[in-house]
Design a protein around this motif. Sequence first.
Motif, PDB file in Angstrom:
ATOM      1  N   PRO A 164      34.674  63.555  74.064  1.00 12.15           N
ATOM      2  CA  PRO A 164      35.954  63.805  74.747  1.00 12.15           C
ATOM      3  C   PRO A 164      37.105  63.768  73.762  1.00 12.15           C
ATOM      4  O   PRO A 164      36.956  63.294  72.627  1.00 12.15           O
ATOM      5  N   PHE A 165      38.260  64.243  74.188  1.00  7.61           N
ATOM      6  CA  PHE A 165      39.437  64.319  73.328  1.00  7.61           C
ATOM      7  C   PHE A 165      39.769  62.938  72.765  1.00  7.61           C
ATOM      8  O   PHE A 165      39.794  61.943  73.484  1.00  7.61           O
ATOM      9  N   GLY A 166      40.014  62.883  71.459  1.00  2.80           N
ATOM     10  CA  GLY A 166      40.414  61.643  70.814  1.00  2.80           C
ATOM     11  C   GLY A 166      39.272  60.811  70.277  1.00  2.80           C
ATOM     12  O   GLY A 166      39.515  59.760  69.662  1.00  2.80           O
ATOM     13  N   PHE A 167      38.023  61.248  70.473  1.00  6.14           N
ATOM     14  CA  PHE A 167      36.868  60.486  70.014  1.00  6.14           C
ATOM     15  C   PHE A 167      36.114  61.250  68.929  1.00  6.14           C
ATOM     16  O   PHE A 167      36.093  62.484  68.917  1.00  6.14           O
ATOM     17  N   VAL A 168      35.497  60.501  68.024  1.00  9.71           N
ATOM     18  CA  VAL A 168      34.684  61.087  66.959  1.00  9.71           C
ATOM     19  C   VAL A 168      33.321  60.412  66.969  1.00  9.71           C
ATOM     20  O   VAL A 168      33.164  59.289  67.476  1.00  9.71           O
ATOM     21  N   PRO A 169      32.274  61.066  66.430  1.00 11.89           N
ATOM     22  CA  PRO A 169      30.927  60.460  66.441  1.00 11.89           C
ATOM     23  C   PRO A 169      30.869  59.173  65.629  1.00 11.89           C
ATOM     24  O   PRO A 169      31.566  59.002  64.630  1.00 11.89           O
ATOM     25  N   HIS A 170      30.033  58.240  66.076  1.00  8.06           N
ATOM     26  CA  HIS A 170      29.723  57.040  65.303  1.00  8.06           C
ATOM     27  C   HIS A 170      28.256  56.719  65.506  1.00  8.06           C
ATOM     28  O   HIS A 170      27.597  57.299  66.359  1.00  8.06           O
ATOM     29  N   LYS A 171      27.722  55.773  64.729  1.00  5.71           N
ATOM     30  CA  LYS A 171      26.268  55.651  64.625  1.00  5.71           C
ATOM     31  C   LYS A 171      25.655  54.565  65.497  1.00  5.71           C
ATOM     32  O   LYS A 171      24.653  54.793  66.141  1.00  5.71           O
ATOM     33  N   SER A 172      26.188  53.376  65.473  1.00  2.00           N
ATOM     34  CA  SER A 172      25.484  52.261  66.102  1.00  2.00           C
ATOM     35  C   SER A 172      26.425  51.420  66.937  1.00  2.00           C
ATOM     36  O   SER A 172      27.590  51.229  66.602  1.00  2.00           O
ATOM     37  N   LYS A 173      25.887  50.876  68.048  1.00  2.00           N
ATOM     38  CA  LYS A 173      26.687  49.972  68.875  1.00  2.00           C
ATOM     39  C   LYS A 173      26.383  48.509  68.581  1.00  2.00           C
ATOM     40  O   LYS A 173      26.968  47.621  69.168  1.00  2.00           O
ATOM     41  N   ASN A 174      25.448  48.250  67.685  1.00  5.26           N
ATOM     42  CA  ASN A 174      25.067  46.873  67.402  1.00  5.26           C
ATOM     43  C   ASN A 174      26.110  46.195  66.516  1.00  5.26           C
ATOM     44  O   ASN A 174      26.533  46.749  65.505  1.00  5.26           O
ATOM     45  N   ASN A 175      26.529  45.025  66.914  1.00  2.00           N
ATOM     46  CA  ASN A 175      27.462  44.242  66.114  1.00  2.00           C
ATOM     47  C   ASN A 175      26.876  42.845  65.987  1.00  2.00           C
ATOM     48  O   ASN A 175      26.990  42.021  66.887  1.00  2.00           O
ATOM     49  N   GLU A 176      26.236  42.597  64.862  1.00  2.00           N
ATOM     50  CA  GLU A 176      25.489  41.347  64.690  1.00  2.00           C
ATOM     51  C   GLU A 176      26.394  40.144  64.489  1.00  2.00           C
ATOM     52  O   GLU A 176      25.916  39.018  64.475  1.00  2.00           O
ATOM     53  N   THR A 177      27.701  40.376  64.311  1.00  4.82           N
ATOM     54  CA  THR A 177      28.608  39.245  64.123  1.00  4.82           C
ATOM     55  C   THR A 177      29.022  38.610  65.437  1.00  4.82           C
ATOM     56  O   THR A 177      29.663  37.568  65.446  1.00  4.82           O
ATOM     57  N   LEU A 178      28.664  39.232  66.576  1.00  7.14           N
ATOM     58  CA  LEU A 178      29.063  38.723  67.879  1.00  7.14           C
ATOM     59  C   LEU A 178      27.863  38.178  68.634  1.00  7.14           C
ATOM     60  O   LEU A 178      26.737  38.660  68.488  1.00  7.14           O
ATOM     61  N   ASN A 179      28.109  37.183  69.456  1.00  5.36           N
ATOM     62  CA  ASN A 179      27.063  36.556  70.253  1.00  5.36           C
ATOM     63  C   ASN A 179      27.291  36.854  71.733  1.00  5.36           C
ATOM     64  O   ASN A 179      28.436  36.899  72.203  1.00  5.36           O
ATOM     65  N   ILE A 180      26.210  37.042  72.463  1.00  6.58           N
ATOM     66  CA  ILE A 180      26.312  37.316  73.894  1.00  6.58           C
ATOM     67  C   ILE A 180      26.804  36.074  74.626  1.00  6.58           C
ATOM     68  O   ILE A 180      26.234  34.992  74.491  1.00  6.58           O
TER      69      ILE A 180
END
Length: 223
Positions: A164-180
């Motif tokens: 959609p307008f204003g967005f660009v591709p990125h690779k991963s949603k994993n963020n290992e620095t954050l805890n659930i």
Amino acid sequence: MESSQEKNQSNMNNDDLKSYFCKLTGYTLSTILYVRNFFTENSYWPLDFGPIRLRILKKSSNEAVENLINYMNNCFQPLKRQYLKTLIMEIHDSFDAIESYELNYDYSLQLNDDHLGFPRKNDIDLMLNLLDTLEHMKSIPKNRHYHVVFKLYYNDTAPLDYEPFGFVPHKSKNNETLNIIHNITTREQLFSIQIKSREENSKDPDYDHQESNRRFQQLYRNS
């Protein structure tokens, strides 16, 4: 063969589901930003949601809010096309994400009570659960610069080059620095929220919660 009446009913339910997801997404993101002390009180307008009086971001309050609302509306475009599988809103400081709110959607399920009724009891329970989780998180430290990042992940029906307008591709949603911190879902698992945070950003009983508590209390109509 599907009759015209059945097809019209299916389209109506499909449109209702997309509208439902857009509303619940907007309400959820606004609620998170409000409780986490983003923007001034006059950047929001009140909306009664069962026993809760939500605060929803409103246009024309200031440029930053206007830009954020535009990005949220752009997020709704793949949602309306049923392309969107996951929407992630991250709160960043000057270095990295400190919080992440992952919203997941399932278009294959049907609303199990009157699809025209909104909010439903399930939605109110979900919002109360979200508020309870936010209330038990440590307040975001003041006097730092923060910004919001949206990340979108699509299902297999989306064209390979779709953004959609204003967005660009990125690779991963994993963020290992954050805890659930918590997983919240509707009873039908149509819509779910996963909250992640830095470990040091979890609740600290000695931390000043005054501003967050004040906003939190304002969300209840009978307070």
